[in-house]
Structures are given as structure tokens and as C-alpha cells.
Design a protein around this motif. Structure first.
Motif, PDB file in Angstrom:
ATOM      1  N   THR A 185      -8.045 -19.586 -38.964  1.00 40.18           N
ATOM      2  CA  THR A 185      -7.158 -18.487 -38.262  1.00 40.18           C
ATOM      3  C   THR A 185      -7.793 -17.729 -37.309  1.00 40.18           C
ATOM      4  N   VAL A 186      -9.082 -16.973 -37.651  1.00 43.93           N
ATOM      5  CA  VAL A 186      -9.660 -16.237 -36.664  1.00 43.93           C
ATOM      6  C   VAL A 186     -10.100 -16.861 -35.481  1.00 43.93           C
ATOM      7  N   ILE A 187     -11.323 -17.828 -35.637  1.00 42.79           N
ATOM      8  CA  ILE A 187     -11.773 -18.721 -34.547  1.00 42.79           C
ATOM      9  C   ILE A 187     -10.741 -19.191 -33.563  1.00 42.79           C
ATOM     10  N   PRO A 188      -9.619 -19.982 -34.265  1.00 45.75           N
ATOM     11  CA  PRO A 188      -8.853 -20.399 -33.257  1.00 45.75           C
ATOM     12  C   PRO A 188      -7.991 -19.606 -32.183  1.00 45.75           C
ATOM     13  N   ILE A 189      -7.617 -18.206 -32.942  1.00 43.86           N
ATOM     14  CA  ILE A 189      -7.158 -17.317 -32.209  1.00 43.86           C
ATOM     15  C   ILE A 189      -7.872 -16.770 -31.031  1.00 43.86           C
ATOM     16  N   ILE A 190      -9.101 -16.385 -31.457  1.00 43.06           N
ATOM     17  CA  ILE A 190     -10.086 -15.671 -30.503  1.00 43.06           C
ATOM     18  C   ILE A 190     -10.406 -16.780 -29.337  1.00 43.06           C
ATOM     19  N   VAL A 191     -10.893 -18.076 -29.843  1.00 48.65           N
ATOM     20  CA  VAL A 191     -11.161 -19.058 -28.737  1.00 48.65           C
ATOM     21  C   VAL A 191     -10.062 -19.347 -27.781  1.00 48.65           C
ATOM     22  N   ASN A 192      -8.741 -19.503 -28.310  1.00 48.27           N
ATOM     23  CA  ASN A 192      -7.545 -19.747 -27.386  1.00 48.27           C
ATOM     24  C   ASN A 192      -7.212 -18.550 -26.426  1.00 48.27           C
ATOM     25  N   ALA A 193      -7.656 -17.255 -27.048  1.00 40.74           N
ATOM     26  CA  ALA A 193      -7.413 -15.963 -26.000  1.00 40.74           C
ATOM     27  C   ALA A 193      -8.358 -16.013 -25.195  1.00 40.74           C
ATOM     28  N   VAL A 194      -9.631 -16.373 -25.492  1.00 40.85           N
ATOM     29  CA  VAL A 194     -10.721 -16.308 -24.468  1.00 40.85           C
ATOM     30  C   VAL A 194     -10.641 -17.326 -23.265  1.00 40.85           C
ATOM     31  N   ARG A 195     -10.119 -18.779 -23.824  1.00 41.96           N
ATOM     32  CA  ARG A 195      -9.945 -19.715 -22.962  1.00 41.96           C
ATOM     33  C   ARG A 195      -8.817 -19.213 -21.875  1.00 41.96           C
ATOM     34  N   GLU A 196      -7.951 -18.579 -22.287  1.00 39.56           N
ATOM     35  CA  GLU A 196      -6.575 -18.272 -21.294  1.00 39.56           C
ATOM     36  C   GLU A 196      -7.371 -17.242 -20.392  1.00 39.56           C
ATOM     37  N   VAL A 197      -8.092 -16.389 -20.658  1.00 43.04           N
ATOM     38  CA  VAL A 197      -8.270 -15.061 -19.973  1.00 43.04           C
ATOM     39  C   VAL A 197      -9.578 -15.376 -19.030  1.00 43.04           C
ATOM     40  N   LEU A 198     -10.509 -15.959 -19.985  1.00 40.83           N
ATOM     41  CA  LEU A 198     -12.163 -16.032 -19.250  1.00 40.83           C
ATOM     42  C   LEU A 198     -12.292 -17.617 -18.706  1.00 40.83           C
ATOM     43  N   GLY A 199     -11.865 -18.254 -19.283  1.00 39.72           N
ATOM     44  CA  GLY A 199     -12.014 -19.897 -19.050  1.00 39.72           C
ATOM     45  C   GLY A 199     -12.780 -20.437 -20.064  1.00 39.72           C
ATOM     46  N   GLU A 200     -12.985 -21.947 -19.848  1.00 39.00           N
ATOM     47  CA  GLU A 200     -13.244 -22.657 -20.796  1.00 39.00           C
ATOM     48  C   GLU A 200     -14.719 -22.735 -21.249  1.00 39.00           C
ATOM     49  N   ASP A 201     -15.508 -22.172 -20.323  1.00 38.68           N
ATOM     50  CA  ASP A 201     -16.943 -21.918 -20.623  1.00 38.68           C
ATOM     51  C   ASP A 201     -17.175 -20.977 -21.626  1.00 38.68           C
ATOM     52  N   ALA A 202     -16.597 -19.723 -21.164  1.00 37.26           N
ATOM     53  CA  ALA A 202     -16.497 -18.707 -22.272  1.00 37.26           C
ATOM     54  C   ALA A 202     -15.973 -19.068 -23.824  1.00 37.26           C
ATOM     55  N   ALA A 203     -14.915 -19.653 -23.508  1.00 38.70           N
ATOM     56  CA  ALA A 203     -14.248 -20.006 -24.920  1.00 38.70           C
ATOM     57  C   ALA A 203     -15.356 -20.952 -25.660  1.00 38.70           C
ATOM     58  N   PHE A 204     -16.011 -21.852 -25.028  1.00 44.81           N
ATOM     59  CA  PHE A 204     -16.829 -22.670 -25.652  1.00 44.81           C
ATOM     60  C   PHE A 204     -18.144 -21.840 -26.282  1.00 44.81           C
ATOM     61  N   GLN A 205     -18.422 -20.878 -25.611  1.00 39.75           N
ATOM     62  CA  GLN A 205     -19.872 -19.997 -25.910  1.00 39.75           C
ATOM     63  C   GLN A 205     -19.302 -19.194 -27.155  1.00 39.75           C
ATOM     64  N   ILE A 206     -17.941 -18.452 -27.197  1.00 39.93           N
ATOM     65  CA  ILE A 206     -17.418 -17.771 -28.159  1.00 39.93           C
ATOM     66  C   ILE A 206     -17.394 -18.699 -29.533  1.00 39.93           C
ATOM     67  N   ALA A 207     -17.021 -20.035 -29.392  1.00 31.34           N
ATOM     68  CA  ALA A 207     -16.684 -20.894 -30.271  1.00 31.34           C
ATOM     69  C   ALA A 207     -18.053 -21.318 -30.927  1.00 31.34           C
ATOM     70  N   THR A 208     -19.472 -21.142 -30.425  1.00 28.75           N
ATOM     71  CA  THR A 208     -20.377 -21.584 -30.816  1.00 28.75           C
ATOM     72  C   THR A 208     -21.133 -20.233 -31.614  1.00 28.75           C
ATOM     73  N   ILE A 209     -20.616 -19.165 -31.192  1.00 27.82           N
ATOM     74  CA  ILE A 209     -21.292 -17.899 -32.128  1.00 27.82           C
ATOM     75  C   ILE A 209     -20.357 -17.498 -33.158  1.00 27.82           C
ATOM     76  N   LEU A 210     -19.047 -17.789 -33.196  1.00 29.01           N
ATOM     77  CA  LEU A 210     -18.503 -17.189 -34.279  1.00 29.01           C
ATOM     78  C   LEU A 210     -18.879 -17.555 -35.627  1.00 29.01           C
ATOM     79  N   PRO A 211     -18.947 -16.726 -36.829  1.00 28.75           N
ATOM     80  CA  PRO A 211     -19.238 -17.098 -37.919  1.00 28.75           C
ATOM     81  C   PRO A 211     -18.349 -18.252 -38.507  1.00 28.75           C
ATOM     82  N   SER A 212     -19.002 -19.258 -39.491  1.00 27.68           N
ATOM     83  CA  SER A 212     -18.235 -20.180 -40.184  1.00 27.68           C
ATOM     84  C   SER A 212     -17.755 -19.514 -41.509  1.00 27.68           C
ATOM     85  N   ASN A 213     -17.112 -20.287 -42.198  1.00 29.60           N
ATOM     86  CA  ASN A 213     -16.738 -19.788 -43.724  1.00 29.60           C
ATOM     87  C   ASN A 213     -18.156 -19.166 -44.494  1.00 29.60           C
ATOM     88  N   ASN A 214     -18.973 -20.047 -44.459  1.00 28.40           N
ATOM     89  CA  ASN A 214     -20.123 -19.531 -45.292  1.00 28.40           C
ATOM     90  C   ASN A 214     -20.774 -18.277 -44.712  1.00 28.40           C
TER      91      ASN A 214
END
Length: 350
Positions: free
Chosen positions: A127-156
Motif C-alpha cells: 500500500t505505502v510504496i505504490p501510493i508514494i511512487v504514483n504520487a511522486v510520478r504525477e508531480v515530479l516525473g518518472e525519474d523521481a518516482a524511480f528514485q523514491i521506489a529504490t529507497i523506500l523500505p521493504s517489508n523486512n
């Protein structure tokens, strides 16, 4: 005519260049994702190899522990983490303002929000990662969304962050108790709705500006709940805090026989090791005992109330109709509660 053709060629070349740039970005994005996939696959393979090595090491170096259940090793891990992770969360939140430091603090804040709302940590990836990534993609673009997706914490990672914060809270409480001149303990052993026995302990101590009260531990007691068993559980759960027994000045429990037995009761065992402590009967339990025998003029009122509640709660249809009636009347509460002897929400014995 020639000028028009030249302008058309320029537009075509510009479109081709734009397509090439987009294609290059897309290829770079695919390469990054492939590298992440390769790294994750390598990590899992290495993890499987390490697991096999650890199993072999356990069977050869510690054969006496090889057949023990998983909870035994989980308890060992919890003790190790509490002893070696002291102050880890505080250090992570006070490090420099570099880019990696900000990402680390963001990871901790995300796990803190999940823990405060009592949500399961797998919600991070679902839930958390998809919400943040989609919001960043719409506001800041694909590059920022990819960067956010790589640093967000996983379940573990979220699980480890929550465990680190839990260890840090225990470390802060340990530091406060060791610096306090005196403290008191309040115990309550009760059975929850699932039939499990729970031993709950609160501690009061002298804080920085006032007397503070914190929960020390809550533990599910397995097996017997005699005074000796409860005392052993208490000693095991408070070993980490390294409490100075001479600073314990008060103990508060209910009046159950397992608690107040003169020879092997729980309070007797504590008073043997904490000579400065005084025992007091919990005021809430004393109040509950005092109000049990109702006067005759109030007994029939309570019996009628219990009968009405039972009549409504025995049928799901009656419960729904009662809820609809309360809603139409504008009542603040629309549900009836059964009697419980733990928190004394009502009287009677439905």
C-alpha cells in the motif's frame, strides 16, 4: 515550396530526436530495474547458501541446541538485539544531513507511522510504496518516482525499523529507571477473551519533571499461574532493565491467592528480594469488590438491564434493529456490550 519542405524535415528530425531521448531514458530505466533484479536474485541465492552454512554450523558446533524450537532462538535474538542495539534509533535520527541520512530518516519515519497506527508491516510494499511512487510520478516525473521506489523500505526493512524503535524505547526506559531514585511496580494477572493468561506490569518512577508511568512488560503466561510461576516470569522479563531492588518502594496487585499468598505468593517472593517495598491492594480491584453486593432496591434494576441486553444480543436481527433505532434517535452509542470481569464495563453475568 522548398521552405515548407525544409520546415517539415526539421519537425521530423525534432520528433525523431525526442523519440530517441525517450527511448534512451526507457532503456536506462530498464537497465536499472534489471540491475535491481539481479542484485535481489544474488542476495537471495547468497542468503540460501548462508542459511545452509548456518544450519551446518548449528548441528556441528551446538548439537545440544539443534533440536530446539524456533521460539528458543527468537528469544535469544531478542535479548541480543536489546543488548547491542541500544541507542541505534537515536543515532540514526541524529546523523548528518547528507542525502543518505535523509533517506534513512525517511525510512524510519515511514515505519514509525505504520507502528503508531498498529498496521502490519507488510502494508509497506502493498500500500505505502505504490501510493508514494504514483504520487511522486504525477508531480515530479518518472525519474523521481524511480528514485523514491529504490529507497523506500521493504517489508523486512520496515520490520527491522520497528524492532529498532522498540529496542530504543526499552533502552530509554532502562536509562530512566536507573537514574530514578525510587520506583514502584503494579502487577495484574488476568485471562483475556481467548483464555490466555496475561501478566501485565506498570512501573512508576521519578522522571525529569514529574512522576511518570510506563508499561514495563506484558507477557502471555504458559502453563500454571501460581505465585512462583508469575515470579519467574517477572524476573525473566525485567532482567534486561537491571532494576535496583533497593529502589523499589511499593508493589500494587489485586487480592488473588496467587498474588498474596503468605508463603509462596507472588508478593511474598518480591518482598523477599526488595526489602524496602510495601504492598498495597489495587484500588480498582477494591472498588470492584465493594460494589458487587448491590442493595435490594437496585438489584432488580440491574437484573432487568441484564435481561434486556441478553434479549437483544441473542439475535443478530435484534442487534441490527437496535442499532438502527439508536441511529434514528441520534444516540452517541449504538452497540451493547456484554459484561466482562476484567475491565468492569458493566454489571451482571450475561
Amino acid at each position: 515550396m522548398q521552405k515548407t519542405t525544409f520546415d517539415g524535415l526539421k519537425q521530423i528530425v525534432a520528433c525523431v530526436n525526442e523519440c530517441l531521448r525517450r527511448l534512451q531514458r526507457h532503456v536506462a530505466d530498464i537497465e536499472k530495474r534489471l540491475n535491481l533484479l539481479i542484485d535481489e536474485t544474488h542476495r537471495r541465492v547468497v542468503g540460501a547458501e548462508k542459511s545452509h552454512v548456518l544450519e551446518t554450523l548449528l548441528e556441528t558446533a551446538h548439537p545440544q541446541d539443534a533440536s530446539k524450537p524456533i521460539p528458543f532462538f527468537e528469544g535469544k535474538l531478542d535479548n541480543f538485539c536489546m543488548e547491542h542495539n541500544e541507542g541505534m534509533f537515536e543515532n540514526a535520527m541524529t546523523i548528518s544531513d547528507s542525502s543518505n541520512s535523509k533517506l534513512l530518516r525517511a525510512s524510519y519515519y515511514a515505519s514509525l507511522t505504520i507502528a503508531r497506527n498498529s498496521k502490519p508491516h507488510p502494508i509497506t510494499e502493498t500500500t505505502v510504496i505504490p501510493i508514494i511512487v504514483n504520487a511522486v510520478r504525477e508531480v515530479l516525473g518518472e525519474d523521481a518516482a524511480f528514485q523514491i521506489a529504490t529507497i523506500l523500505p521493504s517489508n523486512n526493512t520496515t520490520k527491522r525499523r520497528i524492532e529498532n524503535k522498540s529496542s530504543d524505547i526499552q533502552f530509554q526506559l532502562k536509562t530512566a529507571l536507573n537514574s530514578s531514585l525510587y520506583f514502584s511496580l503494579q502487577f495484574d494477572e488476568s485471562v483475556d477473551v481467548s483464555g490466555a493468561a496475561q501478566l501485565l506490569c506498570y512501573v512508576k518512577y521519578i522522571g525529569g519533571a514529574e512522576i511518570e508511568e510506563k508499561i514495563l512488560f506484558c507477557f502471555a503466561v504458559h502453563g500454571n499461574t501460581t505465585g512462583e510461576c508469575l515470579f519467574e516470569v517477572m524476573m525473566e522479563k525485567t532482567r534486561y532493565f537491571n532494576l535496583d531492588r533497593d529502589k523499589c518502594v511499593a508493589i500494587c496487585t489485586d487480592g488473588a491467592a496467587a498474588m498474596t499468598g503468605k508463603k509462596v505468593g507472588f508478593v511474598k517472593r518480591i518482598l523477599d528480594i526488595a526489602p524496602n517495598a510495601k504492598w498495597s491492594h489495587c484500588m480498582i480491584h477494591r472498588y470492584a469488590l465493594a460494589v458487587k453486593p448491590l442493595p435490594d432496591e437496585l438489584t432488580f434494576v440491574m437484573e432487568d438491564c441484564v435481561s434486556i441486553v441478553n434479549h437483544i444480543k441473542t439475535s443478530s436481527l435484534k442487534t441490527r434493529l437496535f442499532e438502527e433505532l439508536c441511529t434514528k434517535l441520534g444516540a452517541d452509542c449504538v452497540q451493547l456490550l456484554y459484561h466482562t470481569q476484567v475491565t468492569w464495563l458493566s454489571r451482571g453475568n450475561p
